[in-house]
Enzyme design. Structure first.
Site, PDB file in Angstrom:
ATOM      1  N   SER A  75      38.769  42.635  35.937  1.00  0.00           N
ATOM      2  CA  SER A  75      39.290  41.698  36.940  1.00  0.00           C
ATOM      3  C   SER A  75      39.209  42.271  38.357  1.00  0.00           C
ATOM      4  O   SER A  75      38.930  41.526  39.303  1.00  0.00           O
ATOM      5  CB  SER A  75      40.730  41.304  36.613  1.00  0.00           C
ATOM      6  OG  SER A  75      40.761  40.559  35.419  1.00  0.00           O
ATOM      7  N   LYS A  89      51.926  38.136  28.246  1.00  0.00           N
ATOM      8  CA  LYS A  89      51.706  36.740  28.650  1.00  0.00           C
ATOM      9  C   LYS A  89      52.881  35.809  28.308  1.00  0.00           C
ATOM     10  O   LYS A  89      53.095  34.804  28.978  1.00  0.00           O
ATOM     11  CB  LYS A  89      50.431  36.181  27.989  1.00  0.00           C
ATOM     12  CG  LYS A  89      49.150  36.700  28.600  1.00  0.00           C
ATOM     13  CD  LYS A  89      47.947  35.995  27.989  1.00  0.00           C
ATOM     14  CE  LYS A  89      46.671  36.428  28.663  1.00  0.00           C
ATOM     15  NZ  LYS A  89      45.517  35.612  28.251  1.00  0.00           N
ATOM     16  N   ALA A 146      44.505  31.934  22.234  1.00  0.00           N
ATOM     17  CA  ALA A 146      43.367  31.411  22.996  1.00  0.00           C
ATOM     18  C   ALA A 146      43.144  29.936  22.674  1.00  0.00           C
ATOM     19  O   ALA A 146      42.879  29.119  23.565  1.00  0.00           O
ATOM     20  CB  ALA A 146      42.107  32.215  22.675  1.00  0.00           C
ATOM     21  N   MET A 198      32.781  38.706  17.458  1.00  0.00           N
ATOM     22  CA  MET A 198      33.068  39.634  18.569  1.00  0.00           C
ATOM     23  C   MET A 198      32.614  41.054  18.202  1.00  0.00           C
ATOM     24  O   MET A 198      32.851  41.501  17.086  1.00  0.00           O
ATOM     25  CB  MET A 198      34.581  39.639  18.795  1.00  0.00           C
ATOM     26  CG  MET A 198      35.038  40.279  20.069  1.00  0.00           C
ATOM     27  SD  MET A 198      36.835  40.309  20.085  1.00  0.00           S
ATOM     28  CE  MET A 198      37.214  38.627  20.515  1.00  0.00           C
TER      29      MET A 198
END
Ligand code: ATR
Length: 288
Positions: free
Chosen positions: A22, A71, A135, A203
């Site tokens: 980020s 989160k 997600a 993944m």
């Protein structure tokens, strides 16, 4: 841009944060748009979340991203939470608006933008979402908010899919909701217009896995999306391309959620997707 007495700060809080790229994206966007802002990462122990948010207020940090495992934990300490973030039940972006902390979730919005940016539409469509974890929640809520026609959630643990479907139906009654186990064959795909993988299948360490079997024959006009971005072409996307289907790569969601956060903090309208993509390629974060 040189750091001066005027320079503002935005940050990431998570645990760990050392893997984050980020900073590349936000510091690039700040330079690109001439915003006097620096972005840095703070590794915050789970027991220090409240203090970290007080620190954001005390230091006048203009905004923050929030990543695993905070989160959900940040939510009780925020002054306001955006409606969709509240339905998702997780926050990945905090805006410090004149001393009030407002929570948003840009993950699902980032996904929706990644599909629209490729020139596909979602309104009224029958969308199938594989997975019912964190997600998936972000993606499903924003799909519903965007006005898709029907969402079928497929998950091994069916109760999780059913819980999410019921919650979405309550908040977006116009969207038809369905749930099925994650054993999707040609029959289940009939009539589906957009297929989205939100499970970790495919993944990196599981790159030889796909939520859809090789033998499955898709509808000819299906758009196939994966939110997994390493590798770029997952096994699911390779299967789709073998069937000449349109695909949306996972990197789109990643870049667009960051852009949406930057827009919230700065008020700048960003049109720099390709430049950010090239930056991440140059940094070796992603491969084509
Ligand atoms: P994330 O935040 O990345 O969504 P998560 O909340 O742990 O992670 O959710 C992972 C999702 O992928 C879940 O839907 C999970 O299925 P279950 O709810 O049945 O556990 C799904 N998932 C994880 N590993 C999987 C696997 N090997 N096969 C199929 N589904 C899998």
């Amino acid at each position: 841009m040189e750091i001066s007495g005027h320079t503002k700060v935005a940050c990431l809080i998570g645990h760990p944060v050392s893997h984050s790229f980020s900073p590349y994206i936000h510091n690039f966007l700040a330079e690109e748009y001439g915003v006097d802002l620096k972005y840095t990462c703070f590794d915050v122990e789970p027991s220090k979340v409240k203090e970290a948010l007080e620190g954001i207020k005390a230091l006048g940090i203009i905004g923050s991203n929030v990543t695993i495992p905070h989160k959900i934990e940040v939510m009780p300490y925020l002054d306001e939470i955006d409606k969709n973030a509240a339905i998702i039940g997780a926050v990945n972006t905090i805006q410090n608006k004149e001393g009030k902390l407002i929570g948003y979730n840009t993950d699902g919005k980032g996904f929706v933008h990644s599909v629209l940016n490729e020139g596909y539409t979602l309104e009224g469509k029958h969308v199938m979402v594989l997975g019912a974890g964190g997600a998936s929640r972000a993606v499903v809520v924003e799909l519903a908010a965007h006005g898709v026609g029907k969402i079928t959630i497929c998950n091994n643990t069916l109760e999780k899919a059913e819980g999410l479907a019921a919650q979405v139906k309550e908040n977006f009654p116009n969207v038809e909701m369905a749930t099925i186990p994650l054993t999707v064959g040609s029959k289940e795909l009939a009539g589906v217009e957009v297929l989205i993988n939100t499970t970790p299948l495919g993944m990196s360490s599981r790159k030889d896995l796909s939520p859809i079997g090789d033998e499955v024959v898709p509808p000819t006009d299906l758009v196939v999306c994966d939110i997994v971005y390493t590798p770029h072409d997952t096994k699911l996307l390779k299967w789709a391309m073998q069937h000449d289907l349109k695909v949306v790569h996972g990197i789109g969601m990643l870049i667009n959620q960051a852009i949406a956060s930057f827009e919230i903090w700065t008020g700048v309208q960003v049109d720099a997707y390709e430049k950010v993509y090239e930056l991440l390629l140059a940094k070796g974060v992603i491969t084509r």
